[in-house]
Design an enzyme around this catalytic site. Sequence first.
Site, PDB file in Angstrom:
ATOM      1  CB  THR A 191      -0.881   0.027   1.263  1.00 38.97           C
ATOM      2  OG1 THR A 191      -1.673  -1.155   1.303  1.00 38.97           O
ATOM      3  CG2 THR A 191      -1.805   1.245   1.249  1.00 38.97           C
ATOM      4  CE  LYS A 240      -5.104  -0.989   1.774  1.00 39.16           C
ATOM      5  NZ  LYS A 240      -5.463  -2.136   2.540  1.00 39.16           N
ATOM      6  CE  LYS A 299       1.548   2.285   4.121  1.00 40.81           C
ATOM      7  NZ  LYS A 299       2.090   0.999   3.697  1.00 40.81           N
TER       8      LYS A 299
HETATM    9  P1  NAD Z   1       5.863  -5.773   7.421  1.00 40.62           P
HETATM   10  O1  NAD Z   1       6.669  -4.635   7.935  1.00 40.62           O
HETATM   11  O2  NAD Z   1       5.520  -6.908   8.317  1.00 40.62           O
HETATM   12  O3  NAD Z   1       6.620  -6.413   6.129  1.00 40.62           O
HETATM   13  C1  NAD Z   1       7.385  -5.671   5.213  1.00 40.62           C
HETATM   14  C2  NAD Z   1       8.648  -6.479   4.898  1.00 40.62           C
HETATM   15  O4  NAD Z   1       9.401  -5.771   3.904  1.00 40.62           O
HETATM   16  C3  NAD Z   1       9.558  -6.643   6.117  1.00 40.62           C
HETATM   17  O5  NAD Z   1       9.818  -8.023   6.332  1.00 40.62           O
HETATM   18  C4  NAD Z   1      10.814  -5.869   5.729  1.00 40.62           C
HETATM   19  O6  NAD Z   1      12.013  -6.434   6.251  1.00 40.62           O
HETATM   20  C5  NAD Z   1      10.773  -5.967   4.214  1.00 40.62           C
HETATM   21  N1  NAD Z   1      11.578  -4.952   3.538  1.00 40.62           N
HETATM   22  C6  NAD Z   1      11.649  -3.621   3.787  1.00 40.62           C
HETATM   23  N2  NAD Z   1      12.510  -3.025   2.922  1.00 40.62           N
HETATM   24  C7  NAD Z   1      12.975  -4.007   2.118  1.00 40.62           C
HETATM   25  C8  NAD Z   1      13.892  -4.026   1.025  1.00 40.62           C
HETATM   26  N3  NAD Z   1      14.499  -2.898   0.604  1.00 40.62           N
HETATM   27  N4  NAD Z   1      14.140  -5.199   0.414  1.00 40.62           N
HETATM   28  C9  NAD Z   1      13.539  -6.335   0.842  1.00 40.62           C
HETATM   29  N5  NAD Z   1      12.669  -6.394   1.869  1.00 40.62           N
HETATM   30  C10 NAD Z   1      12.383  -5.241   2.491  1.00 40.62           C
HETATM   31  O7  NAD Z   1       4.554  -5.139   6.779  1.00 40.62           O
HETATM   32  P2  NAD Z   1       3.181  -5.898   6.397  1.00 40.62           P
HETATM   33  O8  NAD Z   1       2.229  -5.819   7.535  1.00 40.62           O
HETATM   34  O9  NAD Z   1       3.517  -7.216   5.789  1.00 40.62           O
HETATM   35  O10 NAD Z   1       2.635  -4.908   5.271  1.00 40.62           O
HETATM   36  C11 NAD Z   1       3.192  -4.883   3.971  1.00 40.62           C
HETATM   37  C12 NAD Z   1       2.365  -3.943   3.111  1.00 40.62           C
HETATM   38  O11 NAD Z   1       1.028  -4.416   3.066  1.00 40.62           O
HETATM   39  C13 NAD Z   1       2.312  -2.508   3.629  1.00 40.62           C
HETATM   40  O12 NAD Z   1       2.383  -1.633   2.532  1.00 40.62           O
HETATM   41  C14 NAD Z   1       0.969  -2.445   4.341  1.00 40.62           C
HETATM   42  O13 NAD Z   1       0.432  -1.133   4.373  1.00 40.62           O
HETATM   43  C15 NAD Z   1       0.140  -3.373   3.483  1.00 40.62           C
HETATM   44  N6  NAD Z   1      -1.010  -3.987   4.161  1.00 40.62           N
HETATM   45  C16 NAD Z   1      -0.857  -4.523   5.403  1.00 40.62           C
HETATM   46  C17 NAD Z   1      -1.951  -5.103   6.026  1.00 40.62           C
HETATM   47  C18 NAD Z   1      -1.829  -5.739   7.403  1.00 40.62           C
HETATM   48  O14 NAD Z   1      -2.849  -6.050   8.013  1.00 40.62           O
HETATM   49  N7  NAD Z   1      -0.618  -5.940   7.932  1.00 40.62           N
HETATM   50  C19 NAD Z   1      -3.201  -5.137   5.376  1.00 40.62           C
HETATM   51  C20 NAD Z   1      -3.313  -4.624   4.097  1.00 40.62           C
HETATM   52  C21 NAD Z   1      -2.200  -4.047   3.498  1.00 40.62           C
END
Ligand code: NAD
EC number: 1.1.1.31
Length: 292
Positions: free
Chosen positions: A92, A167, A242
């Site tokens: 997102t 979204k 966010k």
């Molecule tokens: P998270 O922080 O758990 O996962 C993100 C991952 O990306 C981490 O493991 C981090 O180490 C990795 N990362 C960061 N920079 C990186 C790079 N340069 N190279 C490789 N890996 C890298 O976050 P999440 O909860 O999994 O959310 C991910 C996305 O999904 C976000 O954009 C969030 O807004 C969206 N989202 C989350 C939810 C939820 O309920 N958690 C729901 C809908 C959408």
Amino acid sequence: MKIAFIGLGHMGSGMAANLVKAGHEVRAFDISTEAVAQAVAAGAVVASSVTDACRDAEAVVTMLPAGQHVVSVYSQVFDAVPQTAILIDCSTIDVATAREVATQADAKGFAMVDAPVSGGVAGAQAGTLTFMCGGTAEAFARAEVVLNPMGKAVIHAGAAGAGQAAKICNNMLLAITMIGTCEAFALAEKLGLNDQVFFDIASKASGQNWSMTAYCPVPGPVPSSPANRDYQPGFASALMLKDLTLAMQAAAQANADTPLGAKAHALYDAICAQGHAGQDFSYMIERIRRGA
Ligand code: NAD
């Protein structure tokens, strides 16, 4: 297919596991070695870098925290992946950055879609996410095949950035209906109504909405809602903040009037600043009950 999966956090780990279950060869990279180890335990192959993950890949899926990470990762993807690969960003992020990265992809001859999700960690694990996609019809058709094992619905919203637009508009509406539902329950309580009685009436009357009937902010009426487990997420208030911040940025850029979105942003900003960022977004009921 050979699929490079980059970003294996709360969401990405479950999504990658479902691609493995569907029979794909998933090459996993994350800057967190713990996250990569978890993906490998679910059947993915370890990649040592973005470049390593992308070698010979037929598709790239990214699930990263924010726009800056997406820009940085795709600058490496473009130099590493075959031009025939379909590029899918499920993070997102802001609409402007999504469009900018899609323009860069197009200039380099790649097909790309933005495909943010709804459904949370539970949906990522169960393979029941809803994907909202932006890109050309041809790119969408190619992305749909990759996304299907991870979702219950894959919807084409329009051109590049349209997935992100859908979204943030959806989540702005979700925040507003949650706050409205919290206000109604808090007022009903002060007027002497029992929560269950008010739920039984409003859920069958014109006030009914998803925040009430599927995710009720008071314990009791909907046993699966986070209110019944001390507001453990679910969908954390920090993530709602966010998405509301992205919605407010987009509204300013589009010159759109969003008075309730702005109020929702201020309220989630306040409860996050008060130490409740990690609690479910339905915790708003406590803020409303207490008053400012
Ligand atoms: P998270 O922080 O758990 O996962 C993100 C991952 O990306 C981490 O493991 C981090 O180490 C990795 N990362 C960061 N920079 C990186 C790079 N340069 N190279 C490789 N890996 C890298 O976050 P999440 O909860 O999994 O959310 C991910 C996305 O999904 C976000 O954009 C969030 O807004 C969206 N989202 C989350 C939810 C939820 O309920 N958690 C729901 C809908 C959408």
